[in-house]
Design an enzyme around this catalytic site. Structure first.
Site, mmCIF file in Angstrom:
data_model
loop_
_atom_site.group_PDB
_atom_site.id
_atom_site.type_symbol
_atom_site.label_atom_id
_atom_site.label_comp_id
_atom_site.label_asym_id
_atom_site.label_seq_id
_atom_site.Cartn_x
_atom_site.Cartn_y
_atom_site.Cartn_z
ATOM 1 N N GLU A 1 -16.086 -11.380 34.935
ATOM 2 C CA GLU A 1 -15.510 -10.030 34.873
ATOM 3 C C GLU A 1 -14.622 -9.930 33.638
ATOM 4 O OE1 GLU A 1 -13.200 -8.846 38.347
ATOM 5 O OE2 GLU A 1 -11.948 -7.573 37.077
ATOM 6 N N ARG B 1 -8.854 -3.971 29.736
ATOM 7 C CA ARG B 1 -7.413 -3.804 29.507
ATOM 8 C C ARG B 1 -7.050 -3.967 28.049
ATOM 9 N NH1 ARG B 1 -5.236 -7.868 34.218
ATOM 10 N NH2 ARG B 1 -6.769 -7.170 35.728
ATOM 11 N N THR C 1 -11.135 -3.724 35.872
ATOM 12 C CA THR C 1 -10.095 -2.735 35.598
ATOM 13 C C THR C 1 -10.714 -1.412 35.172
ATOM 14 O OG1 THR C 1 -8.827 -4.649 34.733
ATOM 15 C CG2 THR C 1 -7.735 -2.533 34.706
ATOM 16 N N LYS D 1 -13.121 -5.133 46.420
ATOM 17 C CA LYS D 1 -12.119 -6.055 45.877
ATOM 18 C C LYS D 1 -10.848 -5.873 46.704
ATOM 19 C CE LYS D 1 -9.316 -6.504 41.651
ATOM 20 N NZ LYS D 1 -9.458 -7.053 40.291
HETATM 21 C C1 3PG Z 1 -6.828 -9.122 38.067
HETATM 22 O O1 3PG Z 1 -7.641 -8.260 38.296
HETATM 23 O O2 3PG Z 1 -5.931 -9.044 37.212
HETATM 24 C C2 3PG Z 1 -6.903 -10.332 38.866
HETATM 25 O O3 3PG Z 1 -6.336 -10.040 40.050
HETATM 26 C C3 3PG Z 1 -6.308 -11.551 38.223
HETATM 27 O O4 3PG Z 1 -5.158 -11.926 38.873
HETATM 28 P P1 3PG Z 1 -4.511 -13.355 38.579
HETATM 29 O O5 3PG Z 1 -4.107 -13.398 37.138
HETATM 30 O O6 3PG Z 1 -3.356 -13.436 39.522
HETATM 31 O O7 3PG Z 1 -5.577 -14.378 38.887
#
Ligand code: 3PG
Length: 230
Positions: free
Chosen positions: A60, A64, A88, A148
């Protein structure tokens, strides 16, 4: 090591927006899904190759950073054993941008009707984000069973997900947010968890220094945490 899925999840034709049918499975791609926040698209291909070599083919890439669409395109073009998706995703425009770049699945931290319709119409599998019981029920009402769970640790962690399995057994989750090698097995042991996501196998200093062998080793360790999926 996790089984490598077919590089082509072969989504079936997209149902009409608002219809009851669910999109094909994202949770079935791999037990552990790396969540990539990428600053330099030039890192995308070696990073993805390291993850695939370590046994984590479903990747994924979060939208961002400005580099994300180019990173998705580069992985889609150059790493055929990867199944690259976009994370995201929070607007219909990003759905289009991601799929145009080559994303083969979509992940959102939360959802609205507008976003859900756009993700459904995209024709690729998608995971809308939830953190409350009512959001889960609302997605089930719309025919979506894979979600999710975000932010997993902050929103109640394994205790919350275990509590949902009784009244809402048809909902299945990919928890992310605060998950690492230490607590991933506890999530993966739950009957309503299909995979977990996180960034723990992608330390910022390893990406910055191009230490792909370290990332491959961390990916291999993460892939070993997953139990076989039925
Ligand atoms: C995200 O979508 O940012 C994930 O949840 C990653 O989270 P983490 O950095 O706590 O693994």
């Amino acid at each position: 090591m996790a089984a490598t899925p077919s590089p082509s999840p072969s989504p079936s034709p997209s149902p009409a927006p608002g219809s009851a049918a669910s999109a094909p499975s994202v949770l079935g791609l791999a037990p552990v899904m790396p969540v990539v926040v990428i600053d330099d698209a030039a890192d995308a291909v070696p990073l993805a190759r390291a993850l695939v070599a370590g046994g984590l083919p479903a990747i994924e890439v979060t939208l961002r950073t400005p580099a994300a669409p180019a990173a998705i395109r580069a992985i889609a073009d150059a790493v055929p054993d990867a199944v690259v998706g976009a994370g995201t995703v929070i607007t219909p425009a990003q759905v289009t941008e991601a799929v145009t770049a080559g994303a083969r699945f979509l992940v959102s931290p939360g959802w609205t009707d507008t976003l859900l319709d756009a993700m459904r119409a995209s024709g690729v599998p998608f995971l809308p984000g939830v953190s409350t019981t009512s959001e889960v029920v609302a997605l089930l009402e719309r025919g979506v069973r894979e979600m999710k769970f975000f932010p997993a640790q902050a929103a109640g962690g394994t205790a919350y997900l275990r509590s949902l399995a009784g009244p809402l057994p048809q909902a299945r989750f990919c928890p992310t947010g605060g998950i690492g090698a230490a607590n991933a097995p506890e999530y993966l042991a739950l009957p309503n968890v299909g995979c977990v996501g996180g960034t723990w196998m992608l330390p910022g200093d390893a990406v910055a220094s191009g230490d792909w062998s370290r990332i491959e080793a961390l990916a291999r360790e993460a892939a070993g945490l997953g139990r076989p999926r039925g």
